[in-house]
Each structure stands twice: as structure tokens, then as C-alpha cells.
Design an enzyme around this catalytic site. Sequence first.
Site, PDB file in Angstrom:
ATOM      1  N   ARG A 118      14.345   1.962  -3.408  1.00  0.00           N
ATOM      2  CA  ARG A 118      13.460   3.139  -3.380  1.00  0.00           C
ATOM      3  C   ARG A 118      13.803   3.938  -4.630  1.00  0.00           C
ATOM      4  O   ARG A 118      14.866   4.573  -4.698  1.00  0.00           O
ATOM      5  CB  ARG A 118      13.721   3.929  -2.101  1.00  0.00           C
ATOM      6  CG  ARG A 118      12.758   5.079  -1.832  1.00  0.00           C
ATOM      7  CD  ARG A 118      13.038   5.647  -0.446  1.00  0.00           C
ATOM      8  NE  ARG A 118      12.325   6.866  -0.178  1.00  0.00           N
ATOM      9  CZ  ARG A 118      11.125   6.941   0.380  1.00  0.00           C
ATOM     10  NH1 ARG A 118      10.490   5.823   0.707  1.00  0.00           N
ATOM     11  NH2 ARG A 118      10.559   8.102   0.614  1.00  0.00           N
ATOM     12  N   HIS A 145       3.639   1.891  -3.170  1.00  0.00           N
ATOM     13  CA  HIS A 145       4.386   1.937  -1.909  1.00  0.00           C
ATOM     14  C   HIS A 145       3.827   0.826  -0.998  1.00  0.00           C
ATOM     15  O   HIS A 145       3.208   1.100   0.031  1.00  0.00           O
ATOM     16  CB  HIS A 145       4.227   3.306  -1.261  1.00  0.00           C
ATOM     17  CG  HIS A 145       5.276   3.643  -0.241  1.00  0.00           C
ATOM     18  ND1 HIS A 145       6.206   2.727   0.202  1.00  0.00           N
ATOM     19  CD2 HIS A 145       5.525   4.797   0.444  1.00  0.00           C
ATOM     20  CE1 HIS A 145       6.994   3.303   1.098  1.00  0.00           C
ATOM     21  NE2 HIS A 145       6.602   4.550   1.254  1.00  0.00           N
ATOM     22  N   GLN A 148       4.521   0.584   2.947  1.00  0.00           N
ATOM     23  CA  GLN A 148       3.773   1.579   3.712  1.00  0.00           C
ATOM     24  C   GLN A 148       2.351   1.092   3.968  1.00  0.00           C
ATOM     25  O   GLN A 148       1.819   1.222   5.072  1.00  0.00           O
ATOM     26  CB  GLN A 148       3.754   2.908   2.969  1.00  0.00           C
ATOM     27  CG  GLN A 148       2.943   3.998   3.659  1.00  0.00           C
ATOM     28  CD  GLN A 148       3.555   4.423   4.980  1.00  0.00           C
ATOM     29  OE1 GLN A 148       4.717   4.828   5.027  1.00  0.00           O
ATOM     30  NE2 GLN A 148       2.785   4.336   6.054  1.00  0.00           N
ATOM     31  N   ASP A 240      -1.909  12.367   2.584  1.00  0.00           N
ATOM     32  CA  ASP A 240      -0.482  12.401   2.280  1.00  0.00           C
ATOM     33  C   ASP A 240      -0.155  13.826   1.837  1.00  0.00           C
ATOM     34  O   ASP A 240      -1.050  14.636   1.559  1.00  0.00           O
ATOM     35  CB  ASP A 240      -0.166  11.392   1.170  1.00  0.00           C
ATOM     36  CG  ASP A 240       1.326  11.227   0.915  1.00  0.00           C
ATOM     37  OD1 ASP A 240       2.135  11.698   1.744  1.00  0.00           O
ATOM     38  OD2 ASP A 240       1.689  10.631  -0.120  1.00  0.00           O
ATOM     39  N   CYS A 280       1.292   9.043   6.133  1.00  0.00           N
ATOM     40  CA  CYS A 280       2.517   8.259   5.963  1.00  0.00           C
ATOM     41  C   CYS A 280       3.773   9.039   6.346  1.00  0.00           C
ATOM     42  O   CYS A 280       4.835   8.434   6.511  1.00  0.00           O
ATOM     43  CB  CYS A 280       2.617   7.744   4.533  1.00  0.00           C
ATOM     44  SG  CYS A 280       2.609   9.042   3.276  1.00  0.00           S
ATOM     45  N   ARG A 308       6.144   0.558  10.515  1.00  0.00           N
ATOM     46  CA  ARG A 308       6.950   0.249   9.332  1.00  0.00           C
ATOM     47  C   ARG A 308       7.990  -0.815   9.689  1.00  0.00           C
ATOM     48  O   ARG A 308       8.265  -1.718   8.904  1.00  0.00           O
ATOM     49  CB  ARG A 308       7.645   1.516   8.814  1.00  0.00           C
ATOM     50  CG  ARG A 308       6.745   2.537   8.136  1.00  0.00           C
ATOM     51  CD  ARG A 308       6.251   2.074   6.777  1.00  0.00           C
ATOM     52  NE  ARG A 308       7.337   1.827   5.864  1.00  0.00           N
ATOM     53  CZ  ARG A 308       7.919   2.753   5.098  1.00  0.00           C
ATOM     54  NH1 ARG A 308       7.502   4.012   5.153  1.00  0.00           N
ATOM     55  NH2 ARG A 308       8.881   2.428   4.264  1.00  0.00           N
TER      56      ARG A 308
END
Length: 320
Positions: A118, A145, A148, A240, A280, A308
Amino acid sequence: MLKCDIPTSEIAKGLKGRDLLTLLDYTSEEISYLLNYANQMKKNMLLGDMPPILAGKTLGMIFEKHSTRTRISFEVGMNQLGGQAMFMNARDMQIGRGESVYDTGHVLSEYLDGVMIRANSHEMVKELAEHSTIPIINGLTDIYHPCQALADLLTILEVKGSLAGYKLVYVGDGNNVAHSLVIAAAHMGMHVVVATPQGYEFNPNLLVKAKAIAEANEGSVLETTNPVEAVTDADVVYTDTWTSMGQEEEAAKRLEEFKDFQINDELVAYAKKDYMFLHCLPAHREEEVATSVIDGPNSYVFQQAGNRLHAQKAVLASLL
């Protein structure tokens, strides 16, 4: 379930040892396979069927950014599959003190079976993958991402029963989450609309690629600055946070420029009655989304967060 004309054994063989940096590197059939695999893994887990298919494997997890869902889901996922996950804060590693990405990639390849990272820079993650002989998984960068997005589509698939033909609307900042979501949805033949304020648009080069992918799969990708136009007749409404990690100094400016893009009761009234709301997380209630929406009957954000785990288990099992 999603259909695929290529034998699953051939797809599985093609995924083994691969990196997952962006879903642009994956075919529509491969993404379908991962979603089907994740769906089956979730069902198996609920039945208590958890074969230790990654026994003896170790995943290194490098974090340059804070994390809740990414860290926990990957760590639990490896444990459930019989393997181990090792948390590594980049500040505590030699790479945080100037060791080259070249050396780091070669060294980690001697110890680990895969790395999830990450990171701040997608270019650094690409370089790490170039100099590693083990799979590198993008847990988030400044551009993409992908994990996700797989969880997002898995959630829509569970609720709607299929993906192709549904209208998915993303409202907000044209950021890394938006990039991967649109690319993934385009692969699945969805009709995607991205609504952003001027100055915060979707990456234009990625938009061209997403449109081409969508066209090849009988879907579409459109961009607008009008959230009402975008959300009209939507099957799925997604947003988001307006201020991502590293953008804190822009928070006040963004609050002003995004104020007409809040997902609230007035806006979702234009969507279909059975629309899904997705986010998310982490969410900022009464900023990008009204409390009445995110905590309302059309919200699937916690199912989405839970997925996830299953989407990433499918990735881990396939690549490792």
C-alpha cells in the site's frame, strides 16, 4: 454467475505467479474468474469449508499509508487459507532509509512468496514488481486500487445477480478508487457514468482505455460534471471521500468545490428505487454522503467492506 468461454483451468494456470498492479493488465475473462472464485470462497467459508491451500506460504505486507480494511482483510485472508502474513511498516524497513527498490525487490523475493504493498507512488510499485520474482499485489497507490474494485463488483454481483447491462454511477473525485472501479466495470459490460467537479476529472488517458474496454464488452463509459444527469436511473451509486490521504491541506477548498456532489436523499431520488449505495470507506457522514443514505436501506457498504476479504482471498489463492 458470470460466464467465461475459456476453461477455468487455463485461466487459473495463467494467473499463477502474476502481479496485480492494475486491472488494465487483466482480461475480462480473468476478472470474471476472480469474481466467481471469490463468490465460491465466500460460500465455502460460510459452510466451514476452508482448505489450507496456502499452507507454508508467507505474504509480506508493506504499508506506506494507514490502513484498516486492507491490512485486516489480507492478514485474515492469508490465515484462513493456511498461510501467514507479515506486517511491515515502510518506515521501519531499509527502503525507508534509502535502500533501492531494486535491492529490496531482490531481497524480499528470497524470503517471501508474495508482497502486498500500500504505497504512495504507483511508479515505485511497478519498479518493485520489475525487480521481484514473486507476485506483487497493489493494495492501493496514487493511481489504482484494484482489490477494492474486485470487492465492489462482487457486492453488486451478490445483490443484483449479474453485472452486464447495469448502470453504475460514480460521483465525486476522479481518484484511484474511481480509476479501478471504472476499469473493472468496463470489463464486465456495465454502463458507467463518472460525475466529477471541474478540475477533479477522471484521468483522461485511463478514460480512453476504459471506454475501449467497455465497448469491447457491450458496455459504456461516460463522463459528466452534472451529478443529477449521472444518477438518473442508476442501479448503483458510488462515492468516495472528497479528501484522500495526503490531500489534507486541500480539505477546505474541496469541501466548497464538491458541495453539489453530495450523495443525499434529493440526489438518489433520481436513481432507481432499488438502487445500491456503495462507498469504499472510511466515510465522512454529511460531507460526501448524507447519513440518511449511508445508513439507509439501500446501503451495502458493510457487505462491500466484508467482501474485501473474499475478493482478496481469490487473488491470493490464484497468484500465490
